[in-house]
Motif scaffolding. Structure first.
Motif, mmCIF file in Angstrom:
data_model
loop_
_atom_site.group_PDB
_atom_site.id
_atom_site.type_symbol
_atom_site.label_atom_id
_atom_site.label_comp_id
_atom_site.label_asym_id
_atom_site.label_seq_id
_atom_site.Cartn_x
_atom_site.Cartn_y
_atom_site.Cartn_z
ATOM 1 N N ASP A 186 1.141 -1.427 -0.024
ATOM 2 C CA ASP A 186 -0.338 -0.131 0.143
ATOM 3 C C ASP A 186 1.103 1.486 -0.095
ATOM 4 N N LEU A 187 1.722 0.565 -0.083
ATOM 5 C CA LEU A 187 2.636 2.519 -0.051
ATOM 6 C C LEU A 187 2.690 2.658 -1.318
ATOM 7 N N ARG A 188 2.477 4.379 -0.738
ATOM 8 C CA ARG A 188 2.312 5.363 -2.425
ATOM 9 C C ARG A 188 3.424 5.724 -2.822
ATOM 10 N N LEU A 189 3.115 5.779 -4.622
ATOM 11 C CA LEU A 189 4.291 5.860 -5.191
ATOM 12 C C LEU A 189 4.474 7.462 -6.054
ATOM 13 N N SER A 190 5.297 8.617 -5.913
ATOM 14 C CA SER A 190 5.164 9.636 -6.685
ATOM 15 C C SER A 190 5.585 9.160 -7.982
ATOM 16 N N GLY A 221 -2.053 12.731 -8.606
ATOM 17 C CA GLY A 221 -2.272 11.260 -7.343
ATOM 18 C C GLY A 221 -1.149 10.361 -6.889
ATOM 19 N N THR A 222 -1.367 9.563 -6.134
ATOM 20 C CA THR A 222 0.047 8.937 -5.924
ATOM 21 C C THR A 222 -0.724 7.406 -5.523
ATOM 22 N N PRO A 223 -0.735 6.245 -6.634
ATOM 23 C CA PRO A 223 -1.495 5.582 -6.164
ATOM 24 C C PRO A 223 -0.035 4.449 -5.991
ATOM 25 N N SER A 224 -0.878 3.471 -4.994
ATOM 26 C CA SER A 224 -0.419 1.805 -4.509
ATOM 27 C C SER A 224 0.380 1.693 -5.253
ATOM 28 N N GLU A 250 -2.149 -0.379 -6.564
ATOM 29 C CA GLU A 250 -2.895 -0.144 -7.952
ATOM 30 C C GLU A 250 -2.264 -0.361 -8.805
#
Length: 82
Positions: free
Chosen positions: A16-20, A51-54, A57
């Motif tokens: 679930d870590l968010r990515l840029s 946005g910052t998808p995981s 995602e």
């Protein structure tokens, strides 16, 4: 893409870590605009997409684009480090 295509996506840590993320063309346009603009040097500028998808995602979106389903499997970091 290989992980998504295979149906399995091992991830060390929290999926679930968010990515840029940013598309390379958007990044290059942003960098060119900064070079041409008269802005102070030594400053920090963030050139990212919306946005910052995981990680989960992102893998799901890639798998869907490939017509597949992928399962993200959390792998302990100590195991991934070998």
């Amino acid at each position: 893409f290989r992980m998504a295509r295979s149906g399995w996506a091992p991830f060390p840590g929290d999926p679930d870590l968010r990515l840029s993320l940013v598309h390379v063309e958007d990044l290059s346009r942003g960098l060119a605009a900064l070079v041409e603009a008269e802005v102070p040097s030594g400053r920090t500028y963030f050139l990212t997409g919306d946005g910052t998808p995981s990680f989960a995602e992102v893998i799901a979106a890639i798998a869907a684009a490939l017509g597949r389903r992928a399962r993200v499997v959390r792998v302990p970091r100590w195991l991934a480090a070998g």
